[in-house]
Write a protein that holds these residues in place. Structure first.
Motif, short mmCIF file in Angstrom:
data_model
loop_
_atom_site.label_atom_id
_atom_site.label_comp_id
_atom_site.label_asym_id
_atom_site.label_seq_id
_atom_site.Cartn_x
_atom_site.Cartn_y
_atom_site.Cartn_z
N HIS A 147 0.68 -0.71 0.17
CA HIS A 147 0.07 0.30 0.21
C HIS A 147 1.19 1.15 -0.09
O HIS A 147 1.75 1.47 0.79
CB HIS A 147 -1.33 -0.23 0.97
CG HIS A 147 -2.17 0.61 1.34
ND1 HIS A 147 -1.81 2.06 1.23
CD2 HIS A 147 -3.35 0.71 1.01
CE1 HIS A 147 -2.95 2.65 0.95
NE2 HIS A 147 -4.27 2.05 1.47
N PRO A 148 0.53 2.03 -0.62
CA PRO A 148 1.50 3.54 -0.59
C PRO A 148 1.14 4.31 0.71
O PRO A 148 2.39 4.84 0.72
CB PRO A 148 0.86 4.14 -2.09
CG PRO A 148 -0.86 3.79 -2.50
CD PRO A 148 -0.57 2.46 -1.39
N ARG A 149 0.02 3.90 1.48
CA ARG A 149 0.60 4.63 2.18
C ARG A 149 0.74 4.32 3.78
O ARG A 149 0.91 4.66 4.76
CB ARG A 149 -0.81 6.18 2.43
CG ARG A 149 -1.01 7.06 1.15
CD ARG A 149 -1.83 7.61 1.13
NE ARG A 149 -2.77 7.31 1.43
CZ ARG A 149 -3.46 6.59 -0.26
NH1 ARG A 149 -2.34 7.00 -1.27
NH2 ARG A 149 -4.35 5.98 -0.29
N ASP A 150 0.17 2.91 3.77
CA ASP A 150 -0.34 1.80 4.93
C ASP A 150 0.83 0.60 4.95
O ASP A 150 0.77 0.04 4.19
CB ASP A 150 -1.57 1.53 5.17
CG ASP A 150 -2.02 0.74 6.04
OD1 ASP A 150 -0.77 0.82 7.10
OD2 ASP A 150 -2.80 -0.18 6.80
N ALA A 151 1.98 0.83 5.96
CA ALA A 151 2.57 -0.08 6.04
C ALA A 151 2.30 -1.40 6.02
O ALA A 151 2.95 -2.08 5.90
CB ALA A 151 3.84 0.35 6.75
N ASP A 152 1.66 -1.29 6.71
CA ASP A 152 0.74 -2.70 7.38
C ASP A 152 0.01 -3.38 6.46
O ASP A 152 -0.29 -4.67 6.68
CB ASP A 152 -0.09 -3.11 8.50
CG ASP A 152 1.13 -2.61 9.82
OD1 ASP A 152 2.74 -2.66 9.62
OD2 ASP A 152 0.14 -1.96 11.16
#
Length: 374
Positions: free
Chosen positions: A267-272
């Motif tokens: 995901h480009p903004r959520d590292a999980d």
């Protein structure tokens, strides 16, 4: 909010570019480009927003790199494509069969590009892809033939199939290979070391060697570059640096599906959060969707659990899969996901995988799909 994007599609028989409206609902198409040529990768330079590089094999003329600065209307061939230096002494000769992966250089180095080839080789351009030089730190390493044996590799040949650059440090580079797994350099490619602890290679006598793994794909989490996702020949893994040992997060996938595949998309903004597209890797490795029921799987907790996302895909008799470079995301909100299938279809989701629909059908076998802003 979403924005207009372009999908850069490489296939076994040429390239196509699909361009959307701002809602990502309507698409126009440009192509075929270089009809009949094998196009392994087509990439837009994010630093200038206009330079396109294409890794192509041009029939009897062999492998090369093409460059366009006018949205793919005209192309020029590299003056000096990637090529291994002549073998020294009694060393085996090497010739580039094809360039497989193209990677724009660090944001601080406009004009720098990296390329990975088959047989495994690392190459660098400092002039926007016009000329390429062999990276001696890998290609001439004393252990090169241990890492990249002449008789190793995939059905399409041994590969250096991935190059990832730490956005914080141009000297920090990771590569993935089909013959020796993942490697790390801290000095812009001058020196390399294997980074494979905990990654299985169940086809070798020692199933957990220092090197010898088949790393299908690696990706850095954009908002946490110390997190590396890996889709391997033997499962899905995650590594959070400075740790050295990979965690097989694919163990949480449904047993009837397994954790074999070619690619993984962060995901480009959520590292999980990340997505995979599993394939059947049982017995003879049919390389199709498990049970003929294609689906994407998403984790939102760094791999502790996975959820199936198959709305819109065929409920049965869908015998396709997705190759290494053919699954990607844009930066929209919600995130748009795009995958190119071996049956010549391009699928998209504009709601982070909740529902899927086709963008294109009846293309040749798709090798790569890259999403880029318009």
């Amino acid at each position: 909010m979403s924005a207009a994007i372009q999908l850069l599609v490489g296939t076994r028989k040429g390239a196509w570019i699909y361009r959307s409206d701002e809602a990502r609902q309507e698409w126009s198409v440009q192509g075929p480009i270089f009809l009949g040529h094998i196009v392994n990768h087509l990439v837009l330079d994010p630093r200038d927003g206009k330079t396109l590089l294409m890794a192509a094999s041009t029939g009897h003329l062999g492998p090369t790199i093409f460059r366009s600065v006018d949205s793919g209307q005209t192309w020029t061939e590299a003056q000096q494509p990637p090529a291994f230096p002549r073998a020294a002494g009694d060393g085996p000769a090497r010739a580039v069969d094809h360039s497989f992966w193209l990677e724009p250089g660090h944001a601080s180095e406009p004009g720098v590009w990296w390329a990975g080839t088959s047989p495994p080789g690392l190459f660098r351009s400092a002039d926007g892809g016009v000329t390429w030089e062999s990276v001696a730190g890998f290609n001439d390493h004393p252990k090169y033939w241990d890492w990249c044996p002449a008789d190793g590799g995939t059905p399409d040949g041994a590969l250096l199939n991935q190059i990832q650059i730490d956005p914080r440090d141009k000297a920090h580079i990771y590569i993935a290979t089909s013959t020796a797994g993942v490697f790390e350099s801290l000095d812009e490619g001058a020196n390399w070391r294997p980074l494979n602890q905990g990654v299985e290679a169940n086809f070798l006598p020692d199933p957990y060697p220092e090197y010898g793994q088949d790393a299908h794909y690696i990706a850095l989490a954009p908002t946490m570059p110390d997190r590396i996702w890996q889709q391997n020949h033997c499962g899905i893994y995650r590594l959070d640096r400075p740790a050295e040992r990979w965690d097989r997060i694919g163990a949480a996938m449904p047993g009837e599906v397994g954790d074999i595949g070619f690619t993984i998309v962060p995901h480009p903004r959520d590292a999980d959060t990340a997505w995979v597209f599993p394939m059947d890797g049982t017995e003879v490795w049919p390389r199709t969707s498990p049970g003929g029921r294609p689906a994407v799987y998403r984790t939102r907790d760094a791999g502790r659990s996975w959820e199936r996302q198959d709305s819109g895909f065929p409920a049965e008799q869908g015998w396709f899969t997705v190759k290494r470079q053919a699954f990607c995301a844009d930066a929209g909100a919600p995130v748009g996901l795009y995958l190119g299938a071996t049956n010549g279809e391009v699928w998209m989701s504009d709601d982070e995988g909740a529902a899927w629909r086709p963008v294109a059908r009846h293309l040749p076998e798709i090798y790569s799909v890259v999403a880029a802003p318009l």
